[in-house]
Design an enzyme around this catalytic site. Sequence first.
Site, PDB file in Angstrom:
ATOM      1  N   ASN A  13      37.629  15.828  33.202  1.00 27.01           N
ATOM      2  CA  ASN A  13      36.917  15.494  34.445  1.00 27.01           C
ATOM      3  C   ASN A  13      36.503  16.811  35.078  1.00 27.01           C
ATOM      4  OD1 ASN A  13      36.079  14.678  36.955  1.00 27.01           O
ATOM      5  ND2 ASN A  13      38.099  13.998  37.665  1.00 27.01           N
ATOM      6  N   TRP A  14      35.210  17.102  35.010  1.00 24.41           N
ATOM      7  CA  TRP A  14      34.729  18.399  35.479  1.00 24.41           C
ATOM      8  C   TRP A  14      34.526  18.470  36.990  1.00 24.41           C
ATOM      9  CZ3 TRP A  14      30.573  20.530  31.511  1.00 24.41           C
ATOM     10  CH2 TRP A  14      31.256  20.999  30.382  1.00 24.41           C
ATOM     11  N   LYS A  15      34.672  17.329  37.674  1.00 27.02           N
ATOM     12  CA  LYS A  15      34.499  17.323  39.144  1.00 27.02           C
ATOM     13  C   LYS A  15      33.192  18.044  39.507  1.00 27.02           C
ATOM     14  CE  LYS A  15      39.427  16.811  39.461  1.00 27.02           C
ATOM     15  NZ  LYS A  15      40.682  17.000  40.167  1.00 27.02           N
ATOM     16  N   HIS A  98      38.690   7.410  41.285  1.00 25.82           N
ATOM     17  CA  HIS A  98      39.504   8.635  41.294  1.00 25.82           C
ATOM     18  C   HIS A  98      40.074   8.840  42.698  1.00 25.82           C
ATOM     19  CE1 HIS A  98      40.573  12.870  41.180  1.00 25.82           C
ATOM     20  NE2 HIS A  98      40.613  12.744  39.863  1.00 25.82           N
ATOM     21  N   GLU A 100      40.336  11.356  44.503  1.00 23.79           N
ATOM     22  CA  GLU A 100      39.492  12.158  45.410  1.00 23.79           C
ATOM     23  C   GLU A 100      38.399  11.295  46.024  1.00 23.79           C
ATOM     24  OE1 GLU A 100      38.645  15.352  42.658  1.00 23.79           O
ATOM     25  OE2 GLU A 100      40.729  16.011  42.832  1.00 23.79           O
ATOM     26  N   GLU A 170      47.195   8.417  37.735  1.00 26.10           N
ATOM     27  CA  GLU A 170      47.138   9.784  38.252  1.00 26.10           C
ATOM     28  C   GLU A 170      47.884   9.841  39.578  1.00 26.10           C
ATOM     29  OE1 GLU A 170      43.681  12.173  36.489  1.00 26.10           O
ATOM     30  OE2 GLU A 170      42.945  11.206  38.279  1.00 26.10           O
ATOM     31  N   GLY A 176      45.920  18.699  40.669  1.00 23.94           N
ATOM     32  CA  GLY A 176      45.548  20.028  41.150  1.00 23.94           C
ATOM     33  C   GLY A 176      46.690  20.766  41.822  1.00 23.94           C
ATOM     34  N   SER A 216      47.545  17.637  36.622  1.00 25.75           N
ATOM     35  CA  SER A 216      48.047  18.935  36.142  1.00 25.75           C
ATOM     36  C   SER A 216      48.412  18.917  34.655  1.00 25.75           C
ATOM     37  CB  SER A 216      49.229  19.409  36.991  1.00 25.75           C
ATOM     38  OG  SER A 216      48.808  19.645  38.317  1.00 25.75           O
ATOM     39  N   GLY A 237      41.798  17.532  34.487  1.00 23.13           N
ATOM     40  CA  GLY A 237      40.896  18.158  35.457  1.00 23.13           C
ATOM     41  C   GLY A 237      40.704  19.632  35.139  1.00 23.13           C
TER      42      GLY A 237
HETATM   43  P1  PGA Z   1      44.031  18.234  37.396  1.00 24.16           P
HETATM   44  O1  PGA Z   1      43.070  17.004  37.813  1.00 24.16           O
HETATM   45  O2  PGA Z   1      44.234  18.132  35.914  1.00 24.16           O
HETATM   46  O3  PGA Z   1      43.290  19.455  37.816  1.00 24.16           O
HETATM   47  O4  PGA Z   1      45.316  18.027  38.153  1.00 24.16           O
HETATM   48  C1  PGA Z   1      43.206  15.747  37.208  1.00 24.16           C
HETATM   49  C2  PGA Z   1      42.179  14.795  37.774  1.00 24.16           C
HETATM   50  O5  PGA Z   1      41.885  14.886  38.970  1.00 24.16           O
HETATM   51  O6  PGA Z   1      41.642  13.917  37.052  1.00 24.16           O
END
Ligand code: PGA
Length: 258
Positions: A13-15, A98, A100, A170, A176, A216, A237
Amino acid sequence: MHYTSRPTVVIGNWKMYKTIVEARVFVSSLAVAISHTSVQIGLAVPFTMIAAAAEAVKGTPIMIGGQNVNEADEGPFTGEISCKQLQDAGASFVIIGHSERRQLFNETDESVNKKVCKALSLGLRVVMCVGETLAQYEAGQTESVLQAQLENGLKNLPADHLNQLILAYEPVWAIGTNKTATPEIVQSVHCFCRKTVAGILGSSVAENMVIQYGGSVKPENSAPLLEQPDVDGLLVGSASLVLDSFIKIIHAQRMVHS
Ligand code: PGA
């Protein structure tokens, strides 16, 4: 060791990171590095680079997807994007719900449900995300939070497209933060999710459903997570932004199955 007919699915997931040029270089190198793996691989990239990334992965098994979608077919929704537009650009899957999006953009289980229904019915593969916050985790509410997210998120789904649905657990406190849930916690939550999905969609759908862990994920912790019988893949991520670490995560599955 993991005796299941479910595939292993690793998705990055490149956000809101990278440019079109960077995406082209990344996916072309990735395609070379993963040519012998049985892992299903996807990259959920920003909308602007879906077309370029999809072009660059042609002829490879890598899937390109979006990170959000609107449930309407079309309309006056400034800044939104439809399932058909994602597919038109070359996306074959989409991440929905997600944390976020839930936390920063007010998505609810109800809006997640509408998006999941629409995307599945139009033939997109869906990665639906669920997970509890730190406060909910510390209050021992993980199972009740997940139960509600699953019951509300998986309502009235099109029965003939359920094999296109992936669930991603998640925990918000692990995203993160460099805090990964332990493999034991993840296994027990995934097992709970599979049982809950069986109650909603039936045991055969639940048994075949890929359940990914995200939060993470790094090369170092991937193999112990993938060793768990109910962990069928990873949603990655920050470690998916670095080619070398994403490749190591994909190859971690070999260690589990060798
Ligand atoms: P992260 O993000 O691996 O940077 O913790 C995971 C995600 O948000 O899908």
